[in-house]
Motif scaffolding. Structure first.
Motif, PDB file in Angstrom:
ATOM      1  N   PRO A  50       9.889   7.092  -0.516  1.00 40.86           N
ATOM      2  CA  PRO A  50       9.746   6.276  -1.735  1.00 40.86           C
ATOM      3  C   PRO A  50      11.033   6.116  -2.542  1.00 40.86           C
ATOM      4  O   PRO A  50      11.364   5.000  -2.970  1.00 40.86           O
ATOM      5  CB  PRO A  50       8.676   7.027  -2.537  1.00 40.86           C
ATOM      6  CG  PRO A  50       7.835   7.673  -1.492  1.00 40.86           C
ATOM      7  CD  PRO A  50       8.795   8.081  -0.400  1.00 40.86           C
ATOM      8  N   GLU A  51      11.777   7.186  -2.756  1.00 40.65           N
ATOM      9  CA  GLU A  51      13.002   7.070  -3.560  1.00 40.65           C
ATOM     10  C   GLU A  51      14.085   6.290  -2.816  1.00 40.65           C
ATOM     11  O   GLU A  51      14.871   5.557  -3.424  1.00 40.65           O
ATOM     12  CB  GLU A  51      13.512   8.459  -3.951  1.00 40.65           C
ATOM     13  CG  GLU A  51      12.652   9.160  -4.979  1.00 40.65           C
ATOM     14  CD  GLU A  51      12.432   8.305  -6.226  1.00 40.65           C
ATOM     15  OE1 GLU A  51      13.428   7.774  -6.762  1.00 40.65           O
ATOM     16  OE2 GLU A  51      11.284   8.149  -6.656  1.00 40.65           O
ATOM     17  N   GLU A  52      14.132   6.455  -1.509  1.00 44.70           N
ATOM     18  CA  GLU A  52      15.083   5.691  -0.701  1.00 44.70           C
ATOM     19  C   GLU A  52      14.762   4.203  -0.785  1.00 44.70           C
ATOM     20  O   GLU A  52      15.660   3.359  -0.918  1.00 44.70           O
ATOM     21  CB  GLU A  52      15.018   6.171   0.747  1.00 44.70           C
ATOM     22  CG  GLU A  52      15.973   5.466   1.693  1.00 44.70           C
ATOM     23  CD  GLU A  52      15.817   5.925   3.129  1.00 44.70           C
ATOM     24  OE1 GLU A  52      16.673   5.552   3.956  1.00 44.70           O
ATOM     25  OE2 GLU A  52      14.849   6.656   3.432  1.00 44.70           O
ATOM     26  N   GLU A  53      13.474   3.871  -0.725  1.00 45.55           N
ATOM     27  CA  GLU A  53      13.072   2.470  -0.785  1.00 45.55           C
ATOM     28  C   GLU A  53      13.333   1.866  -2.163  1.00 45.55           C
ATOM     29  O   GLU A  53      13.660   0.685  -2.277  1.00 45.55           O
ATOM     30  CB  GLU A  53      11.603   2.320  -0.416  1.00 45.55           C
ATOM     31  CG  GLU A  53      11.068   0.887  -0.486  1.00 45.55           C
ATOM     32  CD  GLU A  53      11.856  -0.110   0.357  1.00 45.55           C
ATOM     33  OE1 GLU A  53      11.807  -1.308   0.034  1.00 45.55           O
ATOM     34  OE2 GLU A  53      12.533   0.312   1.331  1.00 45.55           O
ATOM     35  N   ARG A  54      13.232   2.656  -3.223  1.00 41.83           N
ATOM     36  CA  ARG A  54      13.543   2.152  -4.559  1.00 41.83           C
ATOM     37  C   ARG A  54      14.989   1.690  -4.629  1.00 41.83           C
ATOM     38  O   ARG A  54      15.303   0.669  -5.251  1.00 41.83           O
ATOM     39  CB  ARG A  54      13.292   3.226  -5.617  1.00 41.83           C
ATOM     40  CG  ARG A  54      11.833   3.470  -5.941  1.00 41.83           C
ATOM     41  CD  ARG A  54      11.699   4.516  -7.026  1.00 41.83           C
ATOM     42  NE  ARG A  54      12.237   4.038  -8.294  1.00 41.83           N
ATOM     43  CZ  ARG A  54      11.558   3.303  -9.163  1.00 41.83           C
ATOM     44  NH1 ARG A  54      10.312   2.942  -8.904  1.00 41.83           N
ATOM     45  NH2 ARG A  54      12.117   2.918 -10.299  1.00 41.83           N
ATOM     46  N   VAL A  55      15.882   2.416  -3.993  1.00 42.54           N
ATOM     47  CA  VAL A  55      17.297   2.047  -3.982  1.00 42.54           C
ATOM     48  C   VAL A  55      17.486   0.723  -3.242  1.00 42.54           C
ATOM     49  O   VAL A  55      18.203  -0.174  -3.699  1.00 42.54           O
ATOM     50  CB  VAL A  55      18.140   3.163  -3.351  1.00 42.54           C
ATOM     51  CG1 VAL A  55      19.596   2.702  -3.190  1.00 42.54           C
ATOM     52  CG2 VAL A  55      18.079   4.433  -4.179  1.00 42.54           C
ATOM     53  N   VAL A  56      16.828   0.601  -2.089  1.00 44.61           N
ATOM     54  CA  VAL A  56      16.939  -0.628  -1.298  1.00 44.61           C
ATOM     55  C   VAL A  56      16.341  -1.806  -2.069  1.00 44.61           C
ATOM     56  O   VAL A  56      16.941  -2.883  -2.150  1.00 44.61           O
ATOM     57  CB  VAL A  56      16.234  -0.465   0.064  1.00 44.61           C
ATOM     58  CG1 VAL A  56      16.272  -1.776   0.850  1.00 44.61           C
ATOM     59  CG2 VAL A  56      16.880   0.649   0.873  1.00 44.61           C
ATOM     60  N   SER A 104       0.825  -1.200   0.000  1.00 44.01           N
ATOM     61  CA  SER A 104       0.000   0.000   0.000  1.00 44.01           C
ATOM     62  C   SER A 104       0.864   1.257   0.000  1.00 44.01           C
ATOM     63  O   SER A 104       0.527   2.267  -0.630  1.00 44.01           O
ATOM     64  CB  SER A 104      -0.916  -0.009   1.228  1.00 44.01           C
ATOM     65  OG  SER A 104      -1.672   1.174   1.306  1.00 44.01           O
ATOM     66  N   SER A 105       1.994   1.204   0.684  1.00 42.51           N
ATOM     67  CA  SER A 105       2.882   2.365   0.773  1.00 42.51           C
ATOM     68  C   SER A 105       3.702   2.583  -0.486  1.00 42.51           C
ATOM     69  O   SER A 105       3.906   3.726  -0.909  1.00 42.51           O
ATOM     70  CB  SER A 105       3.834   2.207   1.966  1.00 42.51           C
ATOM     71  OG  SER A 105       3.143   2.315   3.194  1.00 42.51           O
ATOM     72  N   PHE A 106       4.177   1.497  -1.103  1.00 40.74           N
ATOM     73  CA  PHE A 106       5.155   1.637  -2.188  1.00 40.74           C
ATOM     74  C   PHE A 106       4.665   1.156  -3.554  1.00 40.74           C
ATOM     75  O   PHE A 106       5.340   1.378  -4.562  1.00 40.74           O
ATOM     76  CB  PHE A 106       6.450   0.919  -1.820  1.00 40.74           C
ATOM     77  CG  PHE A 106       7.106   1.479  -0.585  1.00 40.74           C
ATOM     78  CD1 PHE A 106       7.649   2.762  -0.595  1.00 40.74           C
ATOM     79  CD2 PHE A 106       7.149   0.751   0.594  1.00 40.74           C
ATOM     80  CE1 PHE A 106       8.240   3.294   0.545  1.00 40.74           C
ATOM     81  CE2 PHE A 106       7.741   1.276   1.733  1.00 40.74           C
ATOM     82  CZ  PHE A 106       8.281   2.553   1.712  1.00 40.74           C
TER      83      PHE A 106
END
Length: 214
Positions: free
Chosen positions: A180-186, A146-148
């Motif tokens: 969101p952009e930080e999580e894309r990297v992870v 739901s978040s990403f």
């Protein structure tokens, strides 16, 4: 600061490992196109899209471009990634192939990553896990999606079977707080590690003799 979703603690579901039976992973090994975030569908475990049968590195090197790319797409569903890795055959060693897969994984564009993540699904614990564990992990995956907008991916290569459930839950709790952009990297890094582990597994599995009978 991003709002984080509370996730209830999950009881441990330790169980003995049966000889000769691969432990199911708690992350995606199944590619399902266009899975909607928050879906309650339970993917089969440890179901995998195995791709065409090739016999180890020699078989991969000699396979047709279509078969080589199909095998690679079963590891990471980015067409450009698969085409790039397949185009550089023949590889002298498995390590060279895995290094090439890694390098191509670092170069995924935004569109490539979106394509690959859209094909991932978040697997659930083994069916023998307590119902409370299955319910809580399903809720955790739903909160993440739901978040990403895509499935939670994590590589559990090297993690002992009895620790995998805790590892996944800790990862979801930690990463729900990412921007969101930080999580894309992870997620991109975890996907790259998954692709490498899946490819190594596919090649090794192709060389494992299959015995009939008990």
């Amino acid at each position: 600061m991003r709002h984080t979703h509370p996730i209830a603690p999950v009881p441990r579901a330790d169980r003995p490992t049966r000889p000769g039976v691969p432990e199911p992973t708690l992350t995606s090994d199944t590619h399902v196109p266009c899975r909607k975030p928050g879906s309650t569908d339970t993917p089969a475990i440890p179901a995998q899209n195995q791709g065409p049968s090739v016999r180890g590195l020699a078989g991969f090197n000699a396979a047709s471009p279509a078969d080589a790319e199909a095998l690679l797409l079963s590891c990471c569903h980015s067409l450009r990634w698969a085409e790039r890795v397949a185009a550089h055959r023949p590889y002298p060693t498995v390590d060279a192939l895995l290094a090439a897969a890694d390098e191509a994984g670092y170069d995924l564009s935004r569109a490539d990553l979106d394509e690959a993540l859209a094909a991932e699904s978040s697997a659930l614990p083994h069916p023998d896990a307590p119902p409370a564990a299955r319910t809580a992990l399903r809720a955790a995956h739903a909160a993440y999606e739901s978040s990403f907008g895509h499935a939670f991916v994590i590589s559990l290569d090297g993690v002992r079977p009895g620790e995998r459930l805790d590892q996944v839950l800790a990862g979801i709790r930690s990463r729900l707080g990412n921007e969101p952009e930080e999580e894309r990297v992870v997620a991109a890094d975890e996907l790259r590690r998954l692709a490498r582990a899946r490819l190594a597994f596919r090649l090794a599995e192709a060389l494992t003799p299959r015995h009939s009978g008990p």
